[in-house]
Design a protein around this motif. Structure first.
Motif, mmCIF file in Angstrom:
data_model
loop_
_atom_site.group_PDB
_atom_site.id
_atom_site.type_symbol
_atom_site.label_atom_id
_atom_site.label_comp_id
_atom_site.label_asym_id
_atom_site.label_seq_id
_atom_site.Cartn_x
_atom_site.Cartn_y
_atom_site.Cartn_z
ATOM 1 N N LEU A 137 -1.622 0.115 -9.935
ATOM 2 C CA LEU A 137 -1.992 0.889 -8.740
ATOM 3 C C LEU A 137 -3.623 0.838 -8.620
ATOM 4 O O LEU A 137 -3.991 1.482 -9.803
ATOM 5 C CB LEU A 137 -1.204 2.354 -8.938
ATOM 6 C CG LEU A 137 0.300 2.447 -8.589
ATOM 7 C CD1 LEU A 137 1.141 1.487 -9.574
ATOM 8 C CD2 LEU A 137 0.598 3.590 -8.511
ATOM 9 N N TRP A 138 -4.137 0.814 -7.660
ATOM 10 C CA TRP A 138 -5.408 0.773 -7.307
ATOM 11 C C TRP A 138 -5.993 1.850 -6.624
ATOM 12 O O TRP A 138 -5.316 2.178 -5.627
ATOM 13 C CB TRP A 138 -6.125 -0.420 -6.703
ATOM 14 C CG TRP A 138 -5.573 -1.584 -7.392
ATOM 15 C CD1 TRP A 138 -4.450 -2.444 -7.367
ATOM 16 C CD2 TRP A 138 -6.537 -2.608 -8.093
ATOM 17 N NE1 TRP A 138 -4.650 -3.502 -8.211
ATOM 18 C CE2 TRP A 138 -5.941 -3.531 -8.659
ATOM 19 C CE3 TRP A 138 -7.971 -2.606 -8.377
ATOM 20 C CZ2 TRP A 138 -6.299 -4.662 -9.157
ATOM 21 C CZ3 TRP A 138 -8.544 -3.579 -9.174
ATOM 22 C CH2 TRP A 138 -7.709 -4.540 -9.669
ATOM 23 N N ASP A 139 -7.043 2.790 -6.941
ATOM 24 C CA ASP A 139 -7.671 3.671 -6.033
ATOM 25 C C ASP A 139 -8.824 2.883 -5.074
ATOM 26 O O ASP A 139 -9.784 2.450 -5.720
ATOM 27 C CB ASP A 139 -8.305 4.842 -6.901
ATOM 28 C CG ASP A 139 -8.852 5.862 -5.825
ATOM 29 O OD1 ASP A 139 -8.864 5.779 -4.715
ATOM 30 O OD2 ASP A 139 -9.554 6.826 -6.472
ATOM 31 N N ASP A 196 -5.846 3.591 1.127
ATOM 32 C CA ASP A 196 -6.530 4.005 -0.128
ATOM 33 C C ASP A 196 -5.805 3.765 -1.356
ATOM 34 O O ASP A 196 -6.711 3.759 -2.354
ATOM 35 C CB ASP A 196 -6.541 5.821 -0.022
ATOM 36 C CG ASP A 196 -7.903 6.145 1.247
ATOM 37 O OD1 ASP A 196 -8.604 5.088 1.390
ATOM 38 O OD2 ASP A 196 -8.051 7.018 1.558
ATOM 39 N N THR A 197 -4.783 3.389 -1.501
ATOM 40 C CA THR A 197 -4.068 3.272 -2.713
ATOM 41 C C THR A 197 -3.096 1.933 -2.466
ATOM 42 O O THR A 197 -2.309 1.837 -1.590
ATOM 43 C CB THR A 197 -2.733 4.167 -2.957
ATOM 44 O OG1 THR A 197 -3.455 5.648 -3.142
ATOM 45 C CG2 THR A 197 -2.337 3.962 -4.618
ATOM 46 N N PRO A 218 4.858 8.844 -8.654
ATOM 47 C CA PRO A 218 3.921 8.335 -9.595
ATOM 48 C C PRO A 218 4.048 8.746 -11.184
ATOM 49 O O PRO A 218 3.249 8.394 -12.045
ATOM 50 C CB PRO A 218 2.572 9.019 -8.994
ATOM 51 C CG PRO A 218 2.906 10.357 -8.469
ATOM 52 C CD PRO A 218 4.178 10.073 -7.924
ATOM 53 N N SER A 250 -10.277 4.432 -2.338
ATOM 54 C CA SER A 250 -11.028 5.519 -1.770
ATOM 55 C C SER A 250 -12.594 5.505 -1.998
ATOM 56 O O SER A 250 -12.878 5.352 -2.886
ATOM 57 C CB SER A 250 -10.285 6.727 -1.828
ATOM 58 O OG SER A 250 -10.859 7.238 -3.067
ATOM 59 N N SER A 263 -12.757 0.441 -6.479
ATOM 60 C CA SER A 263 -11.524 -0.434 -6.671
ATOM 61 C C SER A 263 -11.196 -0.328 -8.163
ATOM 62 O O SER A 263 -11.596 -1.145 -8.865
ATOM 63 C CB SER A 263 -12.113 -1.857 -6.177
ATOM 64 O OG SER A 263 -13.384 -2.233 -6.862
ATOM 65 N N THR A 288 0.813 -1.131 0.028
ATOM 66 C CA THR A 288 -0.182 -0.031 -0.187
ATOM 67 C C THR A 288 0.925 1.320 0.028
ATOM 68 O O THR A 288 2.234 1.320 0.565
ATOM 69 C CB THR A 288 -1.131 0.029 1.199
ATOM 70 O OG1 THR A 288 -0.250 -0.321 2.412
ATOM 71 C CG2 THR A 288 -2.172 -0.833 1.091
ATOM 72 N N ILE A 315 -0.932 -1.463 -4.425
ATOM 73 C CA ILE A 315 -0.528 -1.642 -5.475
ATOM 74 C C ILE A 315 0.138 -3.197 -5.671
ATOM 75 O O ILE A 315 0.130 -3.764 -4.581
ATOM 76 C CB ILE A 315 1.256 -0.851 -5.445
ATOM 77 C CG1 ILE A 315 2.023 -1.354 -6.713
ATOM 78 C CG2 ILE A 315 1.788 -1.298 -4.146
ATOM 79 C CD1 ILE A 315 2.955 -0.119 -6.707
ATOM 80 N N VAL A 343 -5.882 2.764 -11.600
ATOM 81 C CA VAL A 343 -5.526 4.088 -12.079
ATOM 82 C C VAL A 343 -4.244 4.235 -12.676
ATOM 83 O O VAL A 343 -4.205 5.228 -13.469
ATOM 84 C CB VAL A 343 -5.760 5.129 -10.680
ATOM 85 C CG1 VAL A 343 -7.025 5.098 -10.409
ATOM 86 C CG2 VAL A 343 -4.872 4.914 -9.948
#
Length: 335
Positions: A88-90, A75-76, A140, A92, A96, A70, A78, A99
């Protein structure tokens, strides 16, 4: 008199595949979370209060997930898969979504390594498309930092660890190779600092203590090899621990520097006192190879559980909290 080895305090089932990787995140609130990556391509986010999956995400086209972590908070996310993608996932606000992603080109099992260099900026190291190369990029923005290739034929990159020394400039990277070698790299200078032959077989896993400047590695043999970095940044081989059965999948040091856990091919988890590599316990529960181990980073020492993931598709959770654990054996069983 030695106490009997403990039993799991609870187990998690339903991952649907071998548990290749585990990652705790317990600092983002009152809900401790455990992330697991399975051989069927799913990442489960387990709520350890309810002992159920809070969310299941799938983004690697059914390919095996071999590493999860993470970024800063939960919230993020990987994740790294055998589809040669790092996603990489959002997460929040109930989302799901993937991004961003990085193509590694690697078909091996080498897990990525992540290092925060400043708030919101990270370095990601991963095995590249060529057999012996390691690539490092900045997230990023995904700017390439360097590519590290040894000048000798060492075989495939098997495991890596990116870390920032307390004193000195840029980050360093430890890498284990197919021929049993360990290399220490200076990332800023793109140069090799030291080379040590730790094993006769491929280095399957390694972990590193940035405070003690000491590491340990495992392979397919009946041995754990420990080593340290001296003041000249040379790797020096230290003590070895002989195991009853061969094969180690993963190693993990508890955050307080007191305990080391190993995931064994013989279905067992072994716990050692990290300072002197003294055997403390053999944890027996799983019916197949243990593939992953992780210590919880909870602020309360009594909540710092040990998790083990197995090829038998189960995760076992163990409580090893004990003020005298570094001085008193937990088990009289053979390591």
């Amino acid at each position: 008199m030695s106490r009997p080895p403990p039993s799991p305090i609870f187990t998690l089932r339903g991952a649907g595949g071998p548990l290749n990787t585990l990652h705790f995140s317990c600092r983002g609130g009152d809900t401790p979370l455990l992330f697991s990556g399975s051989g069927k391509g799913a990442v489960h986010i387990w709520n350890l209060n309810t002992r159920r999956p809070e969310k299941i995400v799938e983004g690697h086209s059914g390919s095996s997930v071999i590493w999860v972590s993470t970024l800063q908070s939960t919230d993020t996310l990987i994740s790294q898969g055998r589809d040669m993608q790092v996603c990489l996932w959002d997460l929040s606000e109930g989302r799901s979504e993937v991004v961003d992603s990085v193509w590694t080109g690697s078909v091996g099992f080498c897990q990525c390594s992540l290092l925060e260099t400043s708030p919101g900026t990270f370095l990601l190291a991963f095995a590249g498309q060529q057999t012996e190369e390691i690539k490092i990029i900045e997230l990023p923005c995904k700017i390439s930092v360097c590519t590290l290739v040894p000048d000798a034929k060492l075989g495939m990159v098997m495991c890596i660890k990116l870390w920032q020394p307390v004193s000195g400039p840029g980050p360093l990277l430890l890498a284990g190779y197919e021929d049993g070698s360990l290399l220490l790299w200076d990332v800023s200078q793109r140069s090799k600092l030291s080379h040590a032959k730790a094993h006769p077989e491929p280095v399957m896993c390694l972990t590193w203590d940035t405070d003690r400047l000491k590491g340990v590695s495992g392979s397919s043999e009946k041995k754990l090899a420990s080593w340290m970095m001296d003041t000249h940044k040379n790797l020096q081989l230290q003590d070895c621990v002989t195991l009853v059965n061969p094969g180690v999948s993963q190693l993990c040091i508890r955050e307080d520097g007191k305990l080391l856990a190993s995931a064994g091919w013989d279905h067992r988890v072994r716990v050692f006192g990290w300072k002197k590599l003294r055997p403390l316990a053999v944890l027996q529960y799983h019916t197949d190879m243990v593939l992953s181990v992780a210590f919880c980073d909870h602020q309360d020492p009594r909540q710092r559980l040990l998790a083990a993931g197995s090829k038998d598709q189960r995760i076992s959770l163990w409580s090893l909290y004990n003020e005298g654990a570094s001085a008193e054996p937990l088990s009289s069983g053979r390591i």
